[in-house]
Design a protein around this motif. Structure first.
Motif, mmCIF file in Angstrom:
data_model
loop_
_atom_site.group_PDB
_atom_site.id
_atom_site.type_symbol
_atom_site.label_atom_id
_atom_site.label_comp_id
_atom_site.label_asym_id
_atom_site.label_seq_id
_atom_site.Cartn_x
_atom_site.Cartn_y
_atom_site.Cartn_z
ATOM 1 N N ALA A 249 0.807 -1.220 0.000
ATOM 2 C CA ALA A 249 0.000 0.000 0.000
ATOM 3 C C ALA A 249 0.842 1.272 0.000
ATOM 4 N N GLY A 250 1.854 1.334 0.845
ATOM 5 C CA GLY A 250 2.606 2.565 1.036
ATOM 6 C C GLY A 250 3.469 2.980 -0.141
ATOM 7 N N ILE A 251 3.621 2.118 -1.159
ATOM 8 C CA ILE A 251 4.477 2.450 -2.299
ATOM 9 C C ILE A 251 3.896 3.605 -3.108
ATOM 10 N N VAL A 252 2.626 3.942 -2.884
ATOM 11 C CA VAL A 252 2.059 5.107 -3.578
ATOM 12 C C VAL A 252 2.813 6.382 -3.212
ATOM 13 N N SER A 254 5.869 6.738 -3.176
ATOM 14 C CA SER A 254 7.051 6.836 -4.026
ATOM 15 C C SER A 254 6.711 7.019 -5.498
ATOM 16 N N GLY A 255 5.400 7.037 -5.835
ATOM 17 C CA GLY A 255 5.023 7.316 -7.214
ATOM 18 C C GLY A 255 4.080 6.342 -7.874
ATOM 19 N N ALA A 256 3.736 5.216 -7.224
ATOM 20 C CA ALA A 256 2.748 4.307 -7.799
ATOM 21 C C ALA A 256 1.382 4.978 -7.760
ATOM 22 N N ALA A 257 0.550 4.676 -8.744
ATOM 23 C CA ALA A 257 -0.801 5.245 -8.765
ATOM 24 C C ALA A 257 -1.696 4.560 -7.737
ATOM 25 N N VAL A 258 -1.590 3.231 -7.652
ATOM 26 C CA VAL A 258 -2.432 2.444 -6.755
ATOM 27 C C VAL A 258 -1.561 1.453 -5.995
ATOM 28 N N GLY A 259 -1.766 1.374 -4.699
ATOM 29 C CA GLY A 259 -1.089 0.390 -3.871
ATOM 30 C C GLY A 259 -2.116 -0.414 -3.100
ATOM 31 N N TRP A 260 -2.043 -1.716 -3.229
ATOM 32 C CA TRP A 260 -2.929 -2.592 -2.452
ATOM 33 C C TRP A 260 -2.072 -3.639 -1.764
ATOM 34 N N GLY A 261 -2.173 -3.684 -0.468
ATOM 35 C CA GLY A 261 -1.360 -4.643 0.271
ATOM 36 C C GLY A 261 -1.210 -4.197 1.708
ATOM 37 N N LEU A 262 -0.058 -4.512 2.280
ATOM 38 C CA LEU A 262 0.195 -4.198 3.680
ATOM 39 C C LEU A 262 0.907 -2.861 3.811
ATOM 40 N N ASP A 263 0.535 -2.123 4.834
ATOM 41 C CA ASP A 263 1.239 -0.893 5.170
ATOM 42 C C ASP A 263 2.474 -1.267 5.979
ATOM 43 N N TYR A 264 3.656 -0.852 5.555
ATOM 44 C CA TYR A 264 4.898 -1.302 6.176
ATOM 45 C C TYR A 264 5.021 -0.879 7.637
ATOM 46 N N TYR A 265 4.542 0.299 7.977
ATOM 47 C CA TYR A 265 4.626 0.730 9.375
ATOM 48 C C TYR A 265 3.805 -0.216 10.255
ATOM 49 N N ASP A 266 2.552 -0.481 9.850
ATOM 50 C CA ASP A 266 1.697 -1.374 10.621
ATOM 51 C C ASP A 266 2.303 -2.767 10.741
#
Length: 323
Positions: A249-252, A254-266
């Motif tokens: 999710a958080g890769i947005v 850095s420039g991705a339009a859509v991120g689906w997945g786990l948030d690295y902080y969480d």
């Protein structure tokens, strides 16, 4: 091993020795290893350390952190693990799949192996660990590529026929995710075009080559190389008006339009709570390895506009965060 990388490791070890000179040997030491410096991976480390603090463990008072980063060089990882063992750390925390594999391999065969707490990793069994070590705990991503594909299809206009996957096959995590995504695409009747890259510098040309194959979007999945090169990929995506989807999710950011997945902080935070339990004296046998499945959908409005993806009302309703 280059001289500057060796110097970085030796400097880190020297810092660890300095800490031990200030604090009693009874203070537990945590060896935290990371494959490379990256904003998202750093978020995982920040969450891990915050969980320790929330659990009542303050750095440099209740524990000493020995942090090592391989600067992207996987050949350094076994040396880092061996350094932790020499320093008699209480536990080893691994951020990224290559770090997990190195820690498992180096500690195997020991009579009383040091506990390994994993975070930001693929399923151990999918990346070469046929038998999960008894000294391993923490949280991993089960890599639900079928659901990831459904999210991609729901965000793209019209029928989805062809997608472009950039991946570094040298990363076991990326290879496992690519194979799972290929199976999901085959089941859905979608043509997945795969383009290998071995370094950040290869990403722009590889992306342009994929764009020339009439793909409808760029896809990245569990790939440290691609995530670290996301700003470069985003520029090509803007050039060809092809949206970038990321399986974290958080890769947005850095420039991705859509991120689906786990948030690295969480994710890092959850694994940090396990480390806190170990420091508190909970037996390792009571802390099984677990999947982390709090998947989230993040949208980057600016990136969507630049990459030619319209954010629909449905996407806005489903999004957990819109930047």
């Amino acid at each position: 091993m280059t001289a500057w990388r060796l110097m970085a490791i030796l400097t880190g070890m020297a810092l660890g020795l300095t800490c031990r000179g200030r604090l009693p040997d009874s203070i537990p030491r945590i060896g935290y290893m990371q494959l490379l410096e990256d904003p998202q991976l750093d978020e995982g480390r920040r969450g891990f350390l915050q969980a320790l603090q929330d659990g009542g463990f303050n750095q440099d008072r209740d524990y000493v952190l020995e942090y090592r980063c391989a600067q992207g060089d996987q050949t350094l990882l076994p040396t880092i693990v061996q350094g932790f063992l020499t320093d008699r750390v209480r536990l080893i925390a691994t951020n990224t799949t290559p770090c997990m594999l190195a820690a498992a391999n180096v500690t195997s065969g020991a009579g009383d192996p040091v506990p390994i707490v994993i975070t930001i990793v693929s399923p151990p069994g999918d990346v070469g660990l046929r038998v999960v070590p008894a000294n391993m705990t923490g949280y991993y991503n089960p890599n639900d590529m079928a659901e990831y594909l459904r999210v991609i299809v729901s965000c793209l206009p019209g029928p989805v026929q062809r997608l472009g996957l950039l991946t570094n096959p040298a990363e076991p995590n990326a290879l496992a995710a690519a194979e799972a995504l290929a199976r999901a695409c085959a089941a859905a009747g979608i043509d997945l075009r795969r383009m290998p890259v071995s370094s950040l510098n290869e990403v722009p040309d590889a992306a342009r080559a994929l764009a020339g194959q009439d793909v409808q979007a760029f896809i990245t999945a569990a790939d440290n190389t691609l995530y670290n090169s996301m700003p470069m990929l985003a520029k090509v995506a803007e050039e060809f008006k092809l949206p970038v989807f990321a399986s974290e999710a958080g890769i947005v950011q850095s420039g991705a339009a859509v991120g689906w997945g786990l948030d690295y902080y969480d994710w890092g935070y959850q694994s940090g709570t396990v480390a806190a339990q170990l420091l508190r004296g909970t037996p390792l046998s009571e802390l099984p390895l677990r999947p982390y499945t709090r998947y989230q959908l993040f949208l980057n409005q600016a990136a969507c506009q630049q990459q030619g993806l319209t954010i629909t009302d449905d996407m806005r309703r489903r999004a957990d965060k819109i930047l």
